[in-house]
Design an enzyme around this catalytic site. Structure first.
Site, PDB file in Angstrom:
ATOM      1  N   PHE A 158       0.811  -1.232   0.000  1.00  0.00           N
ATOM      2  CA  PHE A 158       0.000   0.000   0.000  1.00  0.00           C
ATOM      3  C   PHE A 158       0.838   1.272   0.000  1.00  0.00           C
ATOM      4  O   PHE A 158       0.353   2.337  -0.346  1.00  0.00           O
ATOM      5  CB  PHE A 158      -0.944   0.002   1.214  1.00  0.00           C
ATOM      6  CG  PHE A 158      -0.280   0.491   2.488  1.00  0.00           C
ATOM      7  CD1 PHE A 158      -0.260   1.852   2.798  1.00  0.00           C
ATOM      8  CD2 PHE A 158       0.344  -0.388   3.358  1.00  0.00           C
ATOM      9  CE1 PHE A 158       0.366   2.309   3.960  1.00  0.00           C
ATOM     10  CE2 PHE A 158       0.971   0.056   4.508  1.00  0.00           C
ATOM     11  CZ  PHE A 158       0.979   1.413   4.810  1.00  0.00           C
ATOM     12  N   LYS A 182      -1.175  -6.910  -9.508  1.00  0.00           N
ATOM     13  CA  LYS A 182      -2.223  -6.820  -8.487  1.00  0.00           C
ATOM     14  C   LYS A 182      -1.792  -5.779  -7.465  1.00  0.00           C
ATOM     15  O   LYS A 182      -0.961  -6.026  -6.613  1.00  0.00           O
ATOM     16  CB  LYS A 182      -2.462  -8.147  -7.768  1.00  0.00           C
ATOM     17  CG  LYS A 182      -3.728  -8.055  -6.911  1.00  0.00           C
ATOM     18  CD  LYS A 182      -3.681  -8.848  -5.633  1.00  0.00           C
ATOM     19  CE  LYS A 182      -3.006  -8.224  -4.467  1.00  0.00           C
ATOM     20  NZ  LYS A 182      -3.661  -7.084  -3.800  1.00  0.00           N
ATOM     21  N   SER A 235       4.842  -6.915   3.419  1.00  0.00           N
ATOM     22  CA  SER A 235       5.342  -7.145   4.778  1.00  0.00           C
ATOM     23  C   SER A 235       6.084  -8.484   4.874  1.00  0.00           C
ATOM     24  O   SER A 235       5.867  -9.391   4.056  1.00  0.00           O
ATOM     25  CB  SER A 235       4.165  -7.134   5.755  1.00  0.00           C
ATOM     26  OG  SER A 235       3.320  -8.224   5.453  1.00  0.00           O
ATOM     27  N   CYS A 291       9.712   1.445   3.571  1.00  0.00           N
ATOM     28  CA  CYS A 291      10.602   0.369   4.022  1.00  0.00           C
ATOM     29  C   CYS A 291      12.015   0.896   4.248  1.00  0.00           C
ATOM     30  O   CYS A 291      12.843   0.224   4.836  1.00  0.00           O
ATOM     31  CB  CYS A 291      10.607  -0.777   3.016  1.00  0.00           C
ATOM     32  SG  CYS A 291      11.427  -0.346   1.485  1.00  0.00           S
ATOM     33  N   GLU A 397       8.747  -3.848  13.359  1.00  0.00           N
ATOM     34  CA  GLU A 397       8.432  -2.783  12.400  1.00  0.00           C
ATOM     35  C   GLU A 397       7.164  -2.050  12.848  1.00  0.00           C
ATOM     36  O   GLU A 397       6.111  -2.661  12.995  1.00  0.00           O
ATOM     37  CB  GLU A 397       8.228  -3.365  10.998  1.00  0.00           C
ATOM     38  CG  GLU A 397       7.935  -2.298   9.971  1.00  0.00           C
ATOM     39  CD  GLU A 397       7.850  -2.832   8.541  1.00  0.00           C
ATOM     40  OE1 GLU A 397       7.213  -3.869   8.329  1.00  0.00           O
ATOM     41  OE2 GLU A 397       8.428  -2.174   7.649  1.00  0.00           O
TER      42      GLU A 397
HETATM   43  P1  NAD Z   1       1.118  -6.696   3.035  1.00  0.00           P
HETATM   44  O1  NAD Z   1       2.070  -7.814   3.134  1.00  0.00           O
HETATM   45  O2  NAD Z   1      -0.006  -6.627   4.005  1.00  0.00           O
HETATM   46  O3  NAD Z   1       0.408  -6.679   1.581  1.00  0.00           O
HETATM   47  C1  NAD Z   1       1.164  -6.688   0.401  1.00  0.00           C
HETATM   48  C2  NAD Z   1       0.353  -7.348  -0.712  1.00  0.00           C
HETATM   49  O4  NAD Z   1       0.106  -8.710  -0.388  1.00  0.00           O
HETATM   50  C3  NAD Z   1      -1.009  -6.686  -0.932  1.00  0.00           C
HETATM   51  O5  NAD Z   1      -1.235  -6.603  -2.324  1.00  0.00           O
HETATM   52  C4  NAD Z   1      -1.981  -7.634  -0.239  1.00  0.00           C
HETATM   53  O6  NAD Z   1      -3.239  -7.652  -0.892  1.00  0.00           O
HETATM   54  C5  NAD Z   1      -1.290  -8.989  -0.344  1.00  0.00           C
HETATM   55  N1  NAD Z   1      -1.489  -9.834   0.859  1.00  0.00           N
HETATM   56  C6  NAD Z   1      -1.484  -9.440   2.144  1.00  0.00           C
HETATM   57  N2  NAD Z   1      -1.622 -10.501   2.966  1.00  0.00           N
HETATM   58  C7  NAD Z   1      -1.704 -11.595   2.180  1.00  0.00           C
HETATM   59  C8  NAD Z   1      -1.854 -12.995   2.441  1.00  0.00           C
HETATM   60  N3  NAD Z   1      -1.929 -13.480   3.673  1.00  0.00           N
HETATM   61  N4  NAD Z   1      -1.909 -13.839   1.386  1.00  0.00           N
HETATM   62  C9  NAD Z   1      -1.813 -13.372   0.126  1.00  0.00           C
HETATM   63  N5  NAD Z   1      -1.670 -12.057  -0.178  1.00  0.00           N
HETATM   64  C10 NAD Z   1      -1.612 -11.177   0.833  1.00  0.00           C
HETATM   65  O7  NAD Z   1       1.973  -5.338   3.046  1.00  0.00           O
HETATM   66  P2  NAD Z   1       1.431  -3.844   3.086  1.00  0.00           P
HETATM   67  O8  NAD Z   1       0.895  -3.551   4.444  1.00  0.00           O
HETATM   68  O9  NAD Z   1       0.580  -3.564   1.914  1.00  0.00           O
HETATM   69  O10 NAD Z   1       2.787  -3.020   2.865  1.00  0.00           O
HETATM   70  C11 NAD Z   1       3.615  -2.573   3.910  1.00  0.00           C
HETATM   71  C12 NAD Z   1       4.794  -3.496   4.095  1.00  0.00           C
HETATM   72  O11 NAD Z   1       5.555  -3.562   2.894  1.00  0.00           O
HETATM   73  C13 NAD Z   1       5.763  -3.017   5.165  1.00  0.00           C
HETATM   74  O12 NAD Z   1       6.157  -4.120   5.915  1.00  0.00           O
HETATM   75  C14 NAD Z   1       6.927  -2.464   4.365  1.00  0.00           C
HETATM   76  O13 NAD Z   1       8.168  -2.473   5.031  1.00  0.00           O
HETATM   77  C15 NAD Z   1       6.942  -3.384   3.182  1.00  0.00           C
HETATM   78  N6  NAD Z   1       7.631  -2.805   2.040  1.00  0.00           N
HETATM   79  C16 NAD Z   1       8.831  -3.338   1.694  1.00  0.00           C
HETATM   80  C17 NAD Z   1       9.561  -2.797   0.645  1.00  0.00           C
HETATM   81  C18 NAD Z   1      10.890  -3.363   0.265  1.00  0.00           C
HETATM   82  O14 NAD Z   1      11.405  -3.005  -0.784  1.00  0.00           O
HETATM   83  N7  NAD Z   1      11.489  -4.238   1.053  1.00  0.00           N
HETATM   84  C19 NAD Z   1       9.027  -1.710  -0.052  1.00  0.00           C
HETATM   85  C20 NAD Z   1       7.789  -1.203   0.323  1.00  0.00           C
HETATM   86  C21 NAD Z   1       7.089  -1.761   1.374  1.00  0.00           C
END
Ligand code: NAD
Length: 497
Positions: A158, A182, A235, A291, A397
């Site tokens: 997000f 997606k 995440s 991140c 985090e």
């Molecule tokens: P998230 O893991 O909740 O969701 C990411 C994606 O996965 C979304 O599209 C969501 O619909 C999908 N998703 C979530 N849970 C799922 C599950 N159980 N099964 C299948 N799909 C699932 O992450 P978020 O809250 O959208 O983003 C924030 C996180 O992303 C933070 O932890 C941040 O540090 C990380 N992030 C990392 C980087 C990097 O380059 N390392 C960059 C940006 C963000």
């Protein structure tokens, strides 16, 4: 200052883009809410398993022709996409502010970084050249051809709705693959606009697809034998427990970038006047939802005078950050994405206090929002001192505008603190000493290392790395590594008869 005009004016139900057509979903529909105004700005479908199946089918159908389109012709579509993104730069940026809440300057930065990846991928005719050895034995030559694989799934988080899919999609299509993107269903609007522009840029139907939704779509991608690989950014629990193992089980190649807990290490010889503004961007930019954000501030040395004067400077500057709706250009920090995230962040602040931290700046109370907006998702910069690195607040985090301050006797102890944490995304040191800087970058287990830089964001022609619980995979997004991820090395050996 007056608000910039909002590009999203009426509430529409978003559609999926599959095989070159905008198709209504049969899935459940949920609201997309602007976190600053708390008003719905769109409705997004949570697409069904059949819809992801249809997208894979369309992409598979498009692949044979796209794969045989020359790299030069493929790069022309990317050049056209770049032009369209420049023409629509401001609109695309304002959409990000409306859907996510970040300030307009942060959105413009995000758009720029996204476009830079398109620019780098335009160089595909040279980026994907193979290599050749004559006479590996007398009369026998050997060469490598980087070959596209087929269909890839790209799953976004997000916090950077527009840019993150562009860390990989341009390289995937440039190398001759087809993609299904997606986006996070919380922020689906800028990816919808991007898909419209990709369509206008002339990618053939089925090369660039967009399917809105949540877990059903992700699971559909993970289970589908027609998907060759997944690029996931999100995440750590999702990356580590869902994406990485399931790609392993089904034989898909995978990039899974996870969360972070970044340490900013302050040496007493740092240039204070430059360091404090860098820390503001690092900890409070994007409302701490990055991140690469600073999370823990480690002040090195036992000199209380340095500590007190440095922390006075940090607190004073943080307390003046202007919080409000990001479409007001005077605003320096927007809201966090939603109430659930705000409550989660507040939970961390409370746990920090319970575990012995001292509240130096309280973003829950000391907050003045410019303009007339509900405070539902707003949270001011928060500073907690005396945080122990092994507490919840010091080790997990938080993903919000919270600075946890700790002290270390010397650089060794500071490096040990960084390395004891399970994440390894982007640690930084602030110092005038080349020796300290060398020591830090050599010993710290982090994919990105900053030296007098608070947001260690690699350019599009460098990989976006991570270590430990911040990354699962081998190759990374962006640049040459993305080109390698999206191609298989085919080796040919020929005997000249
Ligand atoms: P998230 O893991 O909740 O969701 C990411 C994606 O996965 C979304 O599209 C969501 O619909 C999908 N998703 C979530 N849970 C799922 C599950 N159980 N099964 C299948 N799909 C699932 O992450 P978020 O809250 O959208 O983003 C924030 C996180 O992303 C933070 O932890 C941040 O540090 C990380 N992030 C990392 C980087 C990097 O380059 N390392 C960059 C940006 C963000």
């Amino acid at each position: 200052m007056a608000l910039l005009e909002e590009p999203i004016k009426e509430i529409k139900t978003l559609r999926n883009f599959i095989g070159g057509e905008w198709i209504e979903s049969k899935g459940e529909i949920v609201d997309v809410v602007n976190p600053a105004t708390c008003q719905a700005i769109a409705r997004v479908p949570i697409s069904t398993k059949d819809e992801i199946e249809a997208a894979v089918e369309a992409a598979q159908e498009a692949f044979p022709d796209w794969r045989t389109t020359t790299p030069l012709a493929r790069s022309r579509c990317l050049f056209r996409l770049k032009e369209l993104l420049e023409e629509n730069f401001e609109e695309v940026s304002r959409i990000q502010t409306q859907e996510h809440g970040k300030t307009i300057d942060e959105s413009r930065g995000e758009t720029r970084r996204g476009i830079e990846n398109v620019e780098v991928a335009c160089g595909i005719p040279t980026l994907m050249q193979g290599y050749f050895s004559e006479d590996i034995a007398t009369g026998i030559d050997e060469w490598v051809i980087p070959t596209p694989l087929g269909v890839f799934g790209i799953i976004g988080p997000f916090n950077f709705p527009f840019m993150i899919p562009l860390w990989s999609a341009p390289y995937a299509v440039a190398t001759g693959n087809c993609v299904i993107i997606k986006p996070s269903s919380e922020v689906p609007l800028s990816q919808t606009r991007l898909a419209e522009l990709a369509d206008e840029a002339g990618f053939p139907p089925g090369v660039w697809n967009l399917v809105h939704g949540g877990r059903t779509v992700v699971n559909g991608m993970l289970d589908h034998p027609g998907i060759e690989g997944i690029v996931f950014v999100g995440s750590t629990p999702t990356a580590k427990d869902v994406i990485y193992p399931r790609c392993g089980a089904t034989g898909k190649r995978v990039i899974a970038q996870g969360g972070a807990k970044n340490f900013m290490v302050i040496m007493p010889d740092c240039k204070v006047k430059r360091t404090i503004p860098a820390l503001m961007t690092s900890f409070f930019g994007n409302a701490g939802q990055r991140c690469l954000s600073g999370a823990n501030l480690v002040i090195v040395g036992e000199d209380d005078r340095f500590y007190n004067s440095f922390m006075n400077g940090v607190t004073d500057t943080a307390s003046k950050i202007i919080v409000g709706y990001g479409l007001d250009e005077s605003v320096q920090m927007g809201p966090v994405r939603d109430t659930e995230k705000k409550e989660r962040i507040i939970g961390y602040i409370e746990s920090g206090i319970q575990q012995g931290a001292k509240l130096r700046l309280d973003g829950r109370a000391d907050i003045k929002i410019v303009g007339n907006y509900p405070d539902t998702c707003f949270l001011g910069p928060t500073i907690l001192e005396n945080v122990a690195p092994d507490t919840k607040c010091g080790s997990e985090e938080i993903f919000g505008p919270v600075m946890s301050v700790m002290r270390a006797k010397n650089l060794d102890e500071a490096i040990e603190m960084c390395n004891a944490n399970s994440f390894g995304n982007a640690h930084a040191i602030f110092t005038s000493s080349g020796q300290y800087a060398r020591e830090f970058q050599y010993r710290v287990t982090s994919g990105n290392v900053g030296i007098n830089i608070g947001v260690v964001a690699p350019m599009a022609f460098f990989p976006f790395s991570g270590m430990k619980d911040s990354f699962f995979g081998i190759l990374h997004t962006q640049g040459q590594e993305a080109v390698r991820f999206f191609t298989e090395s085919k080796v040919v050996i020929q005997r000249w008869l």
